[in-house]
Enzyme design. Structure first.
Site, mmCIF file in Angstrom:
data_model
loop_
_atom_site.group_PDB
_atom_site.id
_atom_site.type_symbol
_atom_site.label_atom_id
_atom_site.label_comp_id
_atom_site.label_asym_id
_atom_site.label_seq_id
_atom_site.Cartn_x
_atom_site.Cartn_y
_atom_site.Cartn_z
ATOM 1 N N GLU A 258 -3.510 15.034 -8.661
ATOM 2 C CA GLU A 258 -2.329 15.606 -7.991
ATOM 3 C C GLU A 258 -1.476 14.425 -7.574
ATOM 4 O OE1 GLU A 258 -1.631 18.712 -7.843
ATOM 5 O OE2 GLU A 258 -3.524 19.724 -8.186
ATOM 6 N N CYS A 292 4.605 15.882 -1.287
ATOM 7 C CA CYS A 292 4.812 15.744 -2.734
ATOM 8 C C CYS A 292 5.725 16.864 -3.231
ATOM 9 C CB CYS A 292 3.486 15.793 -3.455
ATOM 10 S SG CYS A 292 2.530 17.245 -3.000
HETATM 11 P P1 NAP Z 1 -1.573 6.410 -2.352
HETATM 12 O O1 NAP Z 1 -1.124 5.120 -1.828
HETATM 13 O O2 NAP Z 1 -1.695 6.600 -3.807
HETATM 14 O O3 NAP Z 1 -2.964 6.690 -1.610
HETATM 15 C C1 NAP Z 1 -3.683 7.868 -1.824
HETATM 16 C C2 NAP Z 1 -5.158 7.584 -1.655
HETATM 17 O O4 NAP Z 1 -5.558 6.647 -2.645
HETATM 18 C C3 NAP Z 1 -5.542 6.978 -0.312
HETATM 19 O O5 NAP Z 1 -6.792 7.489 0.081
HETATM 20 C C4 NAP Z 1 -5.653 5.504 -0.658
HETATM 21 O O6 NAP Z 1 -6.517 4.792 0.182
HETATM 22 C C5 NAP Z 1 -6.241 5.581 -2.025
HETATM 23 N N1 NAP Z 1 -6.068 4.377 -2.823
HETATM 24 C C6 NAP Z 1 -5.034 3.508 -2.837
HETATM 25 N N2 NAP Z 1 -5.247 2.543 -3.754
HETATM 26 C C7 NAP Z 1 -6.450 2.814 -4.315
HETATM 27 C C8 NAP Z 1 -7.231 2.182 -5.336
HETATM 28 N N3 NAP Z 1 -6.820 1.076 -5.952
HETATM 29 N N4 NAP Z 1 -8.421 2.728 -5.658
HETATM 30 C C9 NAP Z 1 -8.852 3.844 -5.059
HETATM 31 N N5 NAP Z 1 -8.161 4.483 -4.084
HETATM 32 C C10 NAP Z 1 -6.975 3.978 -3.731
HETATM 33 O O7 NAP Z 1 -0.649 7.609 -1.879
HETATM 34 P P2 NAP Z 1 -0.174 7.958 -0.403
HETATM 35 O O8 NAP Z 1 0.903 7.033 -0.019
HETATM 36 O O9 NAP Z 1 -1.348 8.094 0.501
HETATM 37 O O10 NAP Z 1 0.366 9.435 -0.624
HETATM 38 C C11 NAP Z 1 1.659 9.675 -1.030
HETATM 39 C C12 NAP Z 1 1.695 10.069 -2.484
HETATM 40 O O11 NAP Z 1 0.802 11.164 -2.706
HETATM 41 C C13 NAP Z 1 3.050 10.562 -2.906
HETATM 42 O O12 NAP Z 1 3.381 10.043 -4.163
HETATM 43 C C14 NAP Z 1 2.860 12.073 -2.981
HETATM 44 O O13 NAP Z 1 3.768 12.709 -3.854
HETATM 45 C C15 NAP Z 1 1.466 12.172 -3.439
HETATM 46 N N6 NAP Z 1 0.912 13.484 -3.111
HETATM 47 C C16 NAP Z 1 0.723 14.360 -4.126
HETATM 48 C C17 NAP Z 1 0.234 15.621 -3.856
HETATM 49 C C18 NAP Z 1 0.025 16.601 -4.961
HETATM 50 O O14 NAP Z 1 -0.672 17.582 -4.741
HETATM 51 N N7 NAP Z 1 0.582 16.407 -6.141
HETATM 52 C C19 NAP Z 1 -0.064 15.994 -2.548
HETATM 53 C C20 NAP Z 1 0.147 15.072 -1.518
HETATM 54 C C21 NAP Z 1 0.633 13.800 -1.835
HETATM 55 P P3 NAP Z 1 -5.942 3.855 1.355
HETATM 56 O O15 NAP Z 1 -5.478 4.787 2.382
HETATM 57 O O16 NAP Z 1 -7.093 3.041 1.771
HETATM 58 O O17 NAP Z 1 -4.830 3.051 0.747
#
Ligand code: NAP
Length: 490
Positions: A258, A292
């Site tokens: 997602e 999102c």
């Molecule tokens: P993110 O930076 O991608 O982080 C999401 C998760 O991934 C966090 O738990 C983060 O951990 C982890 N993470 C980051 N780098 C990683 C790596 N190299 N390996 C494994 N895990 C890793 O996203 P965000 O800023 O939290 O969320 C915003 C994004 O999520 C937006 O783009 C939004 O559109 C998207 N989103 C999508 C949906 C959907 O259903 N399509 C729903 C909600 C949000 P840490 O916290 O430790 O960095």
């Protein structure tokens, strides 16, 4: 009125592994802060790679027994968890507001939404069916059965701390899978609290394990490379998701992704403008714009664009920015200073390229990480704000002349999570269902999320669906059996 300090003091801050709350292997912790004040509100265990592996040990060890647990029993555990979430709704809502910032009313709405996945999948747990039939040649009997995929790893984001966890955990548990979950480092407390509630609901030890960590990459890499893991489900940015998909490929893991969005919000001249403005306020400002599904690009037919902009500007000026716990606040802080810088940069870039600023446009007074609700007009497709996910309270308006141009603009993005369209022309509405490149469409509504619906995107917005009848199938494997015609020898 719940006492914040007392609530926080009662939230688990260790790792949950094999049914026990334990410190990380290194003994270290990291801070969780309230984005509306910058104050540290908790120190949670900083899981190391060894902790991730121990959590997977526990999940793998519990897998066979959980898969063999009668579906009705799994269903009733989820149902009890649903009821516990209702009983603790006020605590969960305040906790989310404290660690993430959204206004309390929105946190309560997320508790309702997030809880629904527990109820929905408690009902789905007992409705997993196979099939039996004769092969086309008539020489054999074909049986198709479903079984749990196996141990799963979930990585969740900070913007919906409860719902993004329950949307994955509930269908996995319903299907008979065990889980390791790694919540976002910025908002781990809600998941830890929810994990405790699942334990109180009777979930056996090891079925759900929680690893909080600042070393997300290293911990995840070790889990993803382990041959006992069978499934990865990730919600977060497309950039991180693509990296995880590459790693999942090495272990041929089933994946659900997602990812990011860049939702178009189309307003046609024949729309009911009052309803379009109401829908726009919801689609844009729910969750402080940090969703999102947030409307990112407002595409408005030129003949009604000035009227739409004027009406929405009036509504935006009435929004109240502040700490989400305060009465009347409708816009909380952004999650962190980096987010404020990003939104500020997008707004400045647009204004420098010729956009007009009708409201807001700047970071608001701290100490929290606030940004003023903002309206921009004159946005063109060559501006960064048109191409990038804003993730903040900014309405960016572009105009179009006819439906073909509107659809071309809407589809001019690698993303395809959700689209919104307002029109009173039913034939146009039906055409848009087929012409918009999107996983979900809100036709004359500004919010589409529902536990009973298949949530998910196309293109770079992801793979798979969460919720609905489809949701549980992400956690089921198909086994096909061929047997001879049982009457052949008679
Ligand atoms: P993110 O930076 O991608 O982080 C999401 C998760 O991934 C966090 O738990 C983060 O951990 C982890 N993470 C980051 N780098 C990683 C790596 N190299 N390996 C494994 N895990 C890793 O996203 P965000 O800023 O939290 O969320 C915003 C994004 O999520 C937006 O783009 C939004 O559109 C998207 N989103 C999508 C949906 C959907 O259903 N399509 C729903 C909600 C949000 P840490 O916290 O430790 O960095």
């Amino acid at each position: 009125m719940i006492d914040e300090a007392a609530l926080l003091a009662g939230i688990p801050q260790q790792l949950l592994i094999g049914g026990r709350w334990v410190d990380s292997a290194s003994g270290s912790t990291f801070d969780v802060t309230d984005p509306s004040t910058g104050a540290v509100i908790a120190r949670v265990a900083d899981g190391a790679v060894a902790d991730g592996v121990r959590a997977l040990d526990a999940a793998a060890g519990a897998q066979d027994a959980w898969a063999a647990t009668p579906p009705r029993q799994r269903a009733e555990t989820l149902r009890r968890a649903f009821e516990l979430v209702q009983q603790h709704a006020d605590d969960l809502a305040l906790l989310m507001t404290l660690e993430m910032g959204k206004p309390l009313a929105e946190s309560r709405a997320e508790v309702a939404y997030g809880g629904e996945f527990l109820r929905w999948f408690s009902e789905e747990a007992v409705r997993v069916h196979g099939r039996y039939g004769t092969n086309p040649e008539g020489t054999g009997r074909m049986t198709v059965a479903q079984r749990p995929v196996g141990p799963c790893f979930f990585i969740t984001p900070w913007n919906f701390p409860l719902a993004m966890a329950t949307r994955k955990i509930a269908p996995a548990l319903a299907a008979g899978c065990t889980v390791v979950v790694k919540p976002a480092g910025l908002t781990p407390l809600t998941t830890l609290f929810f994990a405790r509630l699942l334990g109180e609901a009777g979930l056996p030890d090891g079925v759900l394990n929680v690893v909080t960590t600042r070393a997300s990459g290293d911990v995840s890499d070790a889990i993803l490379a382990d041959p006992r893991l069978r499934k990865l489900s990730f919600t977060g940015s497309t950039e991180v998701g693509v990296g995880l998909l590459k790693k999942a490929a090495d272990n041929v893991l089933r994946t659900s992704m997602e990812l990011g969005g860049n939702a178009p919000f189309l307003v046609f001249a024949d729309a009911d403008l009052d309803k379009a403005v109401d829908g726009a306020m919801l689609a844009k400002f729910r969750n402080i714009g940090e969703a999102c599904t947030a409307a990112n690009r407002f595409l408005v037919q030129a003949s009604v664009a000035d009227e739409f902009a004027a009406r929405i500007t009036e509504r935006v000026r009435a929004l109240r920015v502040g700490r989400g716990t305060e009465d009347g606040v409708t816009i909380g802080p952004l999650i962190e200073a980096k987010a404020v810088e990003k939104v500020q940069g997008l707004v400045e870039d647009a204004v420098a390229a010729g956009a007009a600023l009708l409201a807001g446009g700047h970071a608001a007074d701290g100490p929290g990480t606030f940004f003023e609700p903002t309206v921009l007009t004159g946005i063109r497709p060559d501006m960064r704000i048109f191409a990038e996910e804003i993730f903040g309270p900014v309405v960016a308006i572009t105009t179009f002349d006819d439906e073909a141009e509107a659809v071309a603009l809407a589809n001019a993005t690698p993303f395809g999570l959700v689209s919104y369209a307002f029109t009173r022309d039913a034939a146009r509405g039906r055409r848009l269902i087929e012409t918009l490149e999107t996983g979900m469409l809100g036709l004359n509504v500004g919010v589409v999320s529902n536990a009973a619906a298949p949530f998910g995107g196309v293109k770079h917005s992801g793979l798979g669906r969460e919720g609905g009848f489809e949701g549980i199938h992400e956690y089921l494997e198909t086994t096909y059996v061929l047997t001879p015609d049982p009457f052949a020898d008679v």
